[in-house]
Design a protein around this motif. Structure first.
Motif, PDB file in Angstrom:
ATOM      1  N   PHE A 179       0.851  -1.124   0.167  1.00 37.30           N
ATOM      2  CA  PHE A 179      -0.024  -0.052   0.069  1.00 37.30           C
ATOM      3  C   PHE A 179       0.943   1.306   0.147  1.00 37.30           C
ATOM      4  CE2 PHE A 179      -3.116  -2.814   1.049  1.00 37.30           C
ATOM      5  CZ  PHE A 179      -4.517  -2.474   0.752  1.00 37.30           C
ATOM      6  N   LYS A 180       0.576   2.262  -0.736  1.00 32.68           N
ATOM      7  CA  LYS A 180       1.030   3.589  -0.676  1.00 32.68           C
ATOM      8  C   LYS A 180      -0.271   4.710  -0.146  1.00 32.68           C
ATOM      9  CE  LYS A 180       3.832   6.924  -3.190  1.00 32.68           C
ATOM     10  NZ  LYS A 180       4.591   7.275  -4.399  1.00 32.68           N
ATOM     11  N   ASP A 181       0.175   5.286   0.905  1.00 32.21           N
ATOM     12  CA  ASP A 181      -0.777   6.248   1.449  1.00 32.21           C
ATOM     13  C   ASP A 181      -2.285   5.752   1.457  1.00 32.21           C
ATOM     14  OD1 ASP A 181       1.174   8.370   1.431  1.00 32.21           O
ATOM     15  OD2 ASP A 181       0.838   8.843  -0.658  1.00 32.21           O
ATOM     16  N   GLY A 182      -2.357   4.519   1.998  1.00 30.49           N
ATOM     17  CA  GLY A 182      -3.753   3.852   2.148  1.00 30.49           C
ATOM     18  C   GLY A 182      -4.033   3.268   0.852  1.00 30.49           C
ATOM     19  N   VAL A 183      -3.435   3.424  -0.418  1.00 27.12           N
ATOM     20  CA  VAL A 183      -3.988   2.678  -1.556  1.00 27.12           C
ATOM     21  C   VAL A 183      -3.208   1.684  -1.868  1.00 27.12           C
ATOM     22  CG1 VAL A 183      -4.506   3.271  -4.014  1.00 27.12           C
ATOM     23  CG2 VAL A 183      -4.699   5.123  -2.343  1.00 27.12           C
ATOM     24  N   PRO A 184      -3.875   0.425  -2.284  1.00 25.13           N
ATOM     25  CA  PRO A 184      -3.171  -0.777  -2.895  1.00 25.13           C
ATOM     26  C   PRO A 184      -2.354  -0.203  -4.120  1.00 25.13           C
ATOM     27  CG  PRO A 184      -5.598  -1.075  -3.058  1.00 25.13           C
ATOM     28  CD  PRO A 184      -5.461   0.256  -2.182  1.00 25.13           C
ATOM     29  N   THR A 185      -1.267  -0.898  -4.528  1.00 26.70           N
ATOM     30  CA  THR A 185      -0.379  -0.641  -5.464  1.00 26.70           C
ATOM     31  C   THR A 185      -0.675  -1.738  -6.543  1.00 26.70           C
ATOM     32  OG1 THR A 185       1.454  -1.931  -4.344  1.00 26.70           O
ATOM     33  CG2 THR A 185       1.403   0.535  -3.919  1.00 26.70           C
ATOM     34  N   ARG A 186      -1.016  -2.767  -6.411  1.00 28.54           N
ATOM     35  CA  ARG A 186      -1.569  -3.538  -7.173  1.00 28.54           C
ATOM     36  C   ARG A 186      -3.009  -3.991  -7.269  1.00 28.54           C
ATOM     37  NH1 ARG A 186       2.447  -9.076  -7.406  1.00 28.54           N
ATOM     38  NH2 ARG A 186       0.704  -9.591  -9.099  1.00 28.54           N
ATOM     39  N   HIS A 187      -3.405  -4.271  -8.556  1.00 27.65           N
ATOM     40  CA  HIS A 187      -4.942  -4.278  -8.589  1.00 27.65           C
ATOM     41  C   HIS A 187      -5.425  -5.643  -9.370  1.00 27.65           C
ATOM     42  CE1 HIS A 187      -5.193  -0.117  -7.594  1.00 27.65           C
ATOM     43  NE2 HIS A 187      -4.069  -0.003  -8.269  1.00 27.65           N
ATOM     44  N   ASP A 188      -4.553  -6.726  -9.329  1.00 30.06           N
ATOM     45  CA  ASP A 188      -4.757  -8.129  -9.876  1.00 30.06           C
ATOM     46  C   ASP A 188      -5.186  -9.256  -8.856  1.00 30.06           C
ATOM     47  OD1 ASP A 188      -2.391  -8.215  -9.054  1.00 30.06           O
ATOM     48  OD2 ASP A 188      -1.253  -8.696 -10.820  1.00 30.06           O
ATOM     49  N   ARG A 189      -5.157  -8.858  -7.499  1.00 36.61           N
ATOM     50  CA  ARG A 189      -5.344  -9.672  -6.467  1.00 36.61           C
ATOM     51  C   ARG A 189      -6.063  -9.217  -5.303  1.00 36.61           C
ATOM     52  NH1 ARG A 189       0.100 -12.481  -5.362  1.00 36.61           N
ATOM     53  NH2 ARG A 189       0.261 -12.188  -7.458  1.00 36.61           N
ATOM     54  N   TYR A 190      -6.648 -10.031  -4.516  1.00 35.76           N
ATOM     55  CA  TYR A 190      -7.343  -9.598  -3.414  1.00 35.76           C
ATOM     56  C   TYR A 190      -6.495  -8.280  -2.674  1.00 35.76           C
ATOM     57  CZ  TYR A 190     -10.600 -13.604  -4.257  1.00 35.76           C
ATOM     58  OH  TYR A 190     -11.292 -14.287  -4.876  1.00 35.76           O
ATOM     59  N   ASN A 191      -7.142  -7.353  -2.105  1.00 34.74           N
ATOM     60  CA  ASN A 191      -6.084  -6.470  -1.439  1.00 34.74           C
ATOM     61  C   ASN A 191      -6.827  -5.875   0.140  1.00 34.74           C
ATOM     62  OD1 ASN A 191      -8.526  -4.492  -1.764  1.00 34.74           O
ATOM     63  ND2 ASN A 191      -7.529  -3.895  -3.653  1.00 34.74           N
ATOM     64  N   THR A 192      -7.791  -6.689   0.795  1.00 36.20           N
ATOM     65  CA  THR A 192      -8.081  -6.457   1.844  1.00 36.20           C
ATOM     66  C   THR A 192      -7.234  -7.139   2.875  1.00 36.20           C
ATOM     67  OG1 THR A 192      -9.815  -8.134   1.828  1.00 36.20           O
ATOM     68  CG2 THR A 192     -10.490  -5.826   1.348  1.00 36.20           C
ATOM     69  N   ALA A 193      -7.371  -6.560   4.136  1.00 39.63           N
ATOM     70  CA  ALA A 193      -6.341  -7.286   5.240  1.00 39.63           C
ATOM     71  C   ALA A 193      -6.713  -8.736   5.363  1.00 39.63           C
ATOM     72  CB  ALA A 193      -6.473  -6.531   6.550  1.00 39.63           C
ATOM     73  N   HIS A 194      -5.567  -9.677   5.717  1.00 36.26           N
ATOM     74  CA  HIS A 194      -5.882 -10.839   5.743  1.00 36.26           C
ATOM     75  C   HIS A 194      -5.608 -11.458   7.209  1.00 36.26           C
ATOM     76  CE1 HIS A 194      -1.801 -12.556   5.996  1.00 36.26           C
ATOM     77  NE2 HIS A 194      -1.636 -11.493   5.065  1.00 36.26           N
ATOM     78  N   ALA A 195      -4.955 -10.498   7.834  1.00 30.12           N
ATOM     79  CA  ALA A 195      -4.596 -11.009   9.182  1.00 30.12           C
ATOM     80  C   ALA A 195      -4.277  -9.379   9.885  1.00 30.12           C
ATOM     81  CB  ALA A 195      -3.119 -11.350   9.044  1.00 30.12           C
ATOM     82  N   PHE A 196      -4.961  -9.517  11.278  1.00 29.25           N
ATOM     83  CA  PHE A 196      -5.088  -8.240  12.132  1.00 29.25           C
ATOM     84  C   PHE A 196      -5.309  -8.641  13.377  1.00 29.25           C
ATOM     85  CE2 PHE A 196      -8.837  -9.508   9.321  1.00 29.25           C
ATOM     86  CZ  PHE A 196      -9.557  -9.909  10.453  1.00 29.25           C
ATOM     87  N   ASN A 197      -4.736  -7.514  14.362  1.00 35.87           N
ATOM     88  CA  ASN A 197      -4.759  -7.670  15.621  1.00 35.87           C
ATOM     89  C   ASN A 197      -4.749  -5.907  16.008  1.00 35.87           C
ATOM     90  OD1 ASN A 197      -4.770  -7.885  18.665  1.00 35.87           O
ATOM     91  ND2 ASN A 197      -2.818  -9.100  18.412  1.00 35.87           N
ATOM     92  N   LEU A 198      -6.250  -5.855  16.481  1.00 36.23           N
ATOM     93  CA  LEU A 198      -6.560  -4.303  16.457  1.00 36.23           C
ATOM     94  C   LEU A 198      -7.380  -4.217  17.783  1.00 36.23           C
ATOM     95  CD1 LEU A 198      -8.282  -3.792  12.936  1.00 36.23           C
ATOM     96  CD2 LEU A 198      -5.943  -3.320  13.566  1.00 36.23           C
TER      97      LEU A 198
END
Length: 451
Positions: free
Chosen positions: A288-307
Motif C-alpha cells: 500500500f502507498k498512502d492507504g491505496v493498494p499498489t496492485r490491482h490483480d489480486r485480493y487487497n483487503t487485510a488477511h491478518a489483523f490484531n486491533l
C-alpha cells in the motif's frame, strides 16, 4: 408494467393481539400485525447468493413481485427459484423504485451500491431491508441517517444476529443483568481474510453488465480465474468483499455482525461505547502507498489483523483479531462468556439453571418489541412490526452506523498502518488529514449520490 401474482409462499398467520406475548428464557415471543393489515409487495434488488438466501424469509411476510439485477443469469435463476417464473424482471433499479405498487425493497447488491440505492429508495417512499454492511464509507453513513430522518422510512439492516433470541440476545441479557460485572475486555474473532493468486483480465459472462455492476466504483477491467480444483477468484460476483474498492474485507463482513454485538454488550453493561481510537497491526497480500493498494490483480483487503478499539469511558478494550475462534468473548470483573452462532457458554450461562434471568430480561435488550421466531425470521418479522407502527426496527441505521464506523476506522487503520483517533461528538477522524480524507470515496461520473 403491471405486477403479476407471485408463486404462493409459505405464510405466517399473524395473531390479532400484538400485546398477547409469552416470554421465557428459552422461548420466543409471538406477535401479530393489526388484523386489518394487508400483505405488502416487495422487490428484490440484487439476486445473488445473499438475495436469494434472505428473500424466501421475506416471502413469509410479503409478496415478492419484482427482481432486479445487472446479470441476466441471476434474474432467470432467481425468478425460477423464488417466484415460479412469474416475477417482473429489471436491469435498472430505478424502474423498480418508480413503481407505486411496491411498498418495500430488499437491497442485496454488493456493498459499494448499498448507499445510493437505499437513499433513492427512501426518497421514492419505500421502506427497506438492506444487507450489511450498510455503507462503504463513514460519510455515506451520515447521508443515510440524514435521509432516513428526513423521509421517516423504516430501514432494517441485515444484521440478523440482533434478532437471535437463544444466543446473542440471551448473552446481552446476561450482561445487562450484571452477571459479568464491569466489562474489561471483549475479544472479537472474525477469521482471516481471503488470499488469491494473480487474477487475469477476463470477459464478463454473457448477460452480465460489468460497467453497471461497478456503478459508483472506478472503471476497471473484469478479472476472473478458476483454478484446477474449481475454485474461482474474481473482482466481481461472490468475491467482491475482498477488494477495498467494493467492500472492507472481514472487518465489514463478520465485523459488521460481531463488533455489533460487542458494542451492544458494552451499552448493556451500562458502560460508554463511544469509540475514541483504533490501533494495532495488519497484514495484506499487496503493498500500500498512502492507504491505496499498489496492485490491482489480486485480493487487497487485510488477511491478518490484531486491533484494539478504545472507548470514552476508558474501562473496556475491544480487540478485533483473525486468529481466535469466530465469535465474541466478553470478560468482566465478575465472569466471562463466549457466544457465536453455534453456542453460548461460560459460568454465567451455567448459573442460569439455578438463578434464571428475570422474565423481562430478554424483552429489555430487544427494546421491548416482541420476537417471533429466531434469526432471519425474527429479523424480518421485526421489520414488518416496525413498518406497521412506523418505529425504528431492532437494527436501525443509526445504531448500526455507530458500530459500522468502528469497522470502517479499523479498515483505515489497517490501510495506513497507524492508530486512528476518533471524535464521536463530531464524527470526525482527528489529527490525521490523510486518514480523514478516507472517510469518503469519489464516485464515478453518472453514479453520484445526489443531495
Amino acid at each position: 408494467m403491471s405486477a403479476p401474482n407471485t408463486a404462493s409462499a409459505s405464510r405466517r398467520r399473524f395473531l390479532a393481539q400484538a400485546g398477547a406475548m409469552a416470554m421465557a428464557a428459552t422461548a420466543p415471543y409471538a406477535f401479530g400485525a393489526p388484523a386489518t393489515a394487508q400483505r405488502r409487495r416487495f422487490a428484490l434488488i440484487g439476486v445473488g447468493g445473499n438475495g436469494t438466501g434472505t428473500a424466501p424469509v421475506g416471502q413469509k411476510f410479503a409478496d415478492l413481485t419484482a427482481l432486479c439485477d445487472v446479470d441476466v443469469g441471476h434474474l432467470d435463476r432467481g425468478n425460477r427459484l423464488l417466484c415460479g417464473g412469474k416475477a417482473d424482471l429489471y436491469a435498472d433499479y430505478r424502474e423498480v423504485l418508480a413503481r407505486g405498487d411496491i411498498d418495500l425493497v430488499q437491497i442485496s447488491v454488493p456493498d459499494h451500491w448499498h448507499t445510493k440505492i437505499l437513499i433513492e429508495a427512501m426518497r421514492a417512499g419505500k421502506d427497506a431491508y438492506c444487507e450489511k454492511p450498510l455503507t462503504l464509507t463513514i460519510d455515506e453513513g451520515k447521508q443515510v441517517r440524514r435521509v432516513q430522518q428526513e423521509t421517516g422510512r423504516v430501514v432494517q439492516v441485515g444484521t440478523q444476529q440482533r434478532s437471535s433470541f437463544n444466543l446473542f440476545n440471551k448473552a446481552l441479557a446476561i450482561i445487562a443483568d450484571g452477571r459479568l460485572g464491569k466489562l474489561k475486555r471483549i475479544t472479537v474473532g472474525i477469521d482471516a481474510g481471503a488470499w488469491s493468486p494473480e487474477i487475469p483480465v477476463a470477459e464478463p459472462a454473457k448477460g452480465f453488465d460489468w460497467e453497471r455492476w461497478l456503478g459508483p466504483a472506478p472503471l476497471v477491467d473484469h478479472r476472473f480465474l478458476k483454478d484446477p480444483k474449481g475454485k474461482t477468484f474474481t473482482n466481481g460476483h461472490t468475491q467482491f468483499r475482498w477488494w477495498y474498492e467494493y467492500s472492507g474485507g472481514k472487518l465489514t463482513d463478520w465485523g459488521a455482525h460481531h463488533v455489533d454485538i460487542a458494542m451492544l454488550g458494552i451499552a448493556a453493561a451500562g458502560q460508554n461505547n463511544d469509540p475514541t481510537s483504533v490501533g494495532g497491526t495488519a497484514e495484506h497480500y499487496v503493498e500500500f502507498k498512502d492507504g491505496v493498494p499498489t496492485r490491482h490483480d489480486r485480493y487487497n483487503t487485510a488477511h491478518a489483523f490484531n486491533l484494539d478499539v478504545t472507548f470514552a469511558g476508558g474501562d473496556v478494550v475491544l480487540n478485533i483479531r483473525h486468529d481466535v475462534d469466530n465469535g465474541i468473548l466478553f470478560e468482566g470483573d465478575a465472569g466471562r462468556l463466549f457466544v457465536n452462532r453455534g453456542k453460548l457458554v461460560g459460568k454465567p450461562v451455567e448459573g442460569l439453571r439455578a438463578d434464571p434471568l428475570p422474565e423481562d430480561a430478554l424483552s429489555k435488550v430487544y427494546r421491548g418489541m416482541p420476537i417471533e421466531g429466531n434469526d432471519r425470521d425474527a429479523h424480518w418479522a421485526n421489520l414488518m412490526y416496525s413498518i406497521e407502527r412506523r418505529t425504528l426496527p431492532i437494527s436501525d441505521v443509526h445504531s448500526h452506523m455507530k458500530m459500522l464506523n468502528v469497522c470502517h476506522l479499523a479498515g483505515i487503520c489497517c490501510r495506513l498502518g497507524r492508530t486512528i483517533h476518533w471524535d464521536q461528538a463530531t464524527e470526525q477522524i482527528t489529527g490525521d488529514p490523510l486518514a480523514a480524507s478516507m472517510m469518503s470515496r469519489p464516485y464515478r461520473a453518472g453514479y453520484q449520490i445526489e443531495g
